[in-house]
Design an enzyme around this catalytic site. Sequence first.
Site, mmCIF file in Angstrom:
data_model
loop_
_atom_site.group_PDB
_atom_site.id
_atom_site.type_symbol
_atom_site.label_atom_id
_atom_site.label_comp_id
_atom_site.label_asym_id
_atom_site.label_seq_id
_atom_site.Cartn_x
_atom_site.Cartn_y
_atom_site.Cartn_z
ATOM 1 N N HIS A 133 -4.866 -4.496 10.454
ATOM 2 C CA HIS A 133 -5.195 -4.933 9.270
ATOM 3 C C HIS A 133 -6.185 -6.191 9.417
ATOM 4 C CE1 HIS A 133 -2.705 -1.727 7.915
ATOM 5 N NE2 HIS A 133 -1.512 -2.350 8.301
ATOM 6 N N ASN A 173 0.876 -1.224 -0.044
ATOM 7 C CA ASN A 173 -0.017 0.006 -0.051
ATOM 8 C C ASN A 173 0.702 1.340 0.226
ATOM 9 O OD1 ASN A 173 0.449 -1.432 2.638
ATOM 10 N ND2 ASN A 173 -0.354 0.855 3.356
ATOM 11 N N HIS A 188 3.065 -5.245 10.887
ATOM 12 C CA HIS A 188 4.627 -5.310 11.227
ATOM 13 C C HIS A 188 4.764 -5.921 12.463
ATOM 14 C CE1 HIS A 188 3.759 -0.852 9.304
ATOM 15 N NE2 HIS A 188 3.820 -1.909 8.331
HETATM 16 FE FE LIG Z 1 1.419 -2.276 4.091
#
Ligand SMILES: [Fe+2]
Length: 465
Positions: free
Chosen positions: A325, A230, A354
């Site tokens: 996410h 993204n 992450h």
């Molecule tokens: Fe990402």
Amino acid sequence: MVFPLFCVVGLLVLLMNEVGLCNGGTTSGFVRPLEKTVDMPLHSDVFLAPPGYNAPQQVHITQGDHVGKGVIVSWVTMDEPGSSTVLYWSENSSYKNKAKGNFVTYKFYNYTSGYIHHCTIKKLKFNTKYYYEVGIEHTTRTFWFTTPPEVGPDVPYTFGLIGDLGQTYDSNKTLTHYELNPATGKTVLFVGDLSYADNYPNHDNVRWDTWGRFVERSVAYQPWIWTAGNHEIDFAPEIGETKPFKPYTHRYRVPYKASDSTAPFWYSIKRASAYIIVLSSYSAYGKYTPQNQWFEAELPKVNRSETPWLIVLMHSPWYNSYDYHYMEGETMRVMYEPWFVQYKVDVVFAGHVHAYERSERVSNVAYNIVNGICIPVRNQSAPVYITIGDGGNIEGLATSMTEPQPNYSAFREASFGHAIFDIKNRTHAYYGWHRNHDGYAVEADSLWFFNRYWHPVDDSTTTQG
Ligand SMILES: [Fe+2]
Ligand SMILES: *[C@@H]1O[C@H](CO)[C@@H](O)[C@H](O)[C@H]1NC(C)=O
Ligand SMILES: *[C@@H]1O[C@H](CO)[C@@H](O)[C@H](O)[C@H]1NC(C)=O
Ligand SMILES: *[C@@H]1O[C@H](CO)[C@@H](O)[C@H](O)[C@H]1NC(C)=O
Ligand SMILES: *[C@@H]1O[C@H](CO)[C@@H](O)[C@H](O)[C@H]1NC(C)=O
Ligand SMILES: *[C@@H]1O[C@H](CO)[C@@H](O)[C@H](O)[C@H]1NC(C)=O
Ligand SMILES: *[C@@H]1O[C@H](CO)[C@@H](O)[C@H](O)[C@H]1NC(C)=O
Ligand SMILES: *[C@@H]1O[C@H](CO)[C@@H](O)[C@H](O)[C@H]1NC(C)=O
């Protein structure tokens, strides 16, 4: 008083186990001190431009054809265009071959790029060390790479896995750990989110340049296989930037036409004994879309007698039990998961979150809107899903997890690191996750992979958490 309470809690735990709510895998007890991740300042050693008039900088290579006999060499010159020619020669040969490329520039708001050169070298010999020289006519710089062995089922090969790298002090640690890992990766499978330049005002594209200089020390010498994340979209209508992926596509080229793809965001390559399919979480993938058409035709082309290891890269994970996410990958999972299981994909690497996570071999393909069967179940035809978005970027670690750990999740830990996928032969590959807080050789999670096509038995029992 304490005793009965303890009993009640014990009973609850028992009950929860009974209904399958808390029989997940391991959530690592390792707690990382949560210091802030900060970008390395512009004057950092890793960002220094090479000396000399019009010296090539941000040199990077990637595979340039479908089988590994081609290499795309890219670099940037700042003073004037200069030559787009690459001179290259194999080890011990004195004859210098010449390949001609071209250059592009782009503007992003009030930023103007340098001259971005791309040159594809073709018809190289397999398994051969080559030197290459760029910056002809001005300041020249020489680098080298080794081509992969010829594609074949029992060719050992070692891939590194890095995702969501960015350019913080932690990113530098991740790259250093990858470079000094005694398992020596020969090619990086990069699962997206490169520079994080878009975190700066106006997406300050100077941070694309610094990132290019930072990673040159690895990517000039071994190919990195790119996936779009993204942070590659760079969509900023507020400053008039409405064409997605502009900086990324100008700077990073991939050999998408060699796999009959019509866009650089989804493509495939063969490398040694692996067939690698790169998908785009940020391009349309629904029925009838170009990506969907391409992918549907692609899977039947994979010949597991030739490339037993079928690896998929994407940015947004399908099986992710962090709060960050959560379920973002769900629509693509619904579209593509039945194919992954049918064609026995060995492993899927994603980033975006992450942190680190490895799934069991699970599928969730039985739901049909009315039957209510929508729980991931163990399925030995299904891939292992690995989230390796732990490169160390400026946004910091994802530490908050859904509790209790779902049973599709085998191992999860919020630490920065990288991984190695080490193919031994057609049946066996050894996988290890390395976190930045350990010594270079230490694995915090590892697994023997048994190939889904040639050795389709349970490999989850060999886990060492
Ligand atoms: Fe990402
Ligand atoms: C998780 O638990 C549920 C409910 O007990 C069960 O149906 C499912 O098969 C389990 N999934 C895995 C991956 O073990
Ligand atoms: C090049 O020379 C080195 C040292 O003499 C030797 O080890 C290597 O095998 C040679 N490589 C090729 C491709 O001939
Ligand atoms: C671009 O614009 C920003 C603010 O609008 C300014 O701070 C920056 O210096 C400008 N950069 C260039 C290269 O003109
Ligand atoms: C980045 O890592 C390299 C290799 O460990 C080191 O030489 C360099 O000083 C580091 N730079 C920064 C800014 O941390
Ligand atoms: C698959 O690969 C094997 C080994 O390279 C080869 O012998 C066979 O012909 C290939 N099959 C097809 C359908 O291309
Ligand atoms: C695993 O997935 C395949 C393909 O979707 C399916 O045919 C098979 O029944 C599944 N196995 C289990 C145990 O659910
Ligand atoms: C494949 O590699 C594994 C692990 O190194 C080894 O145990 C096995 O014997 C190898 N198989 C063959 C056919 O060489």
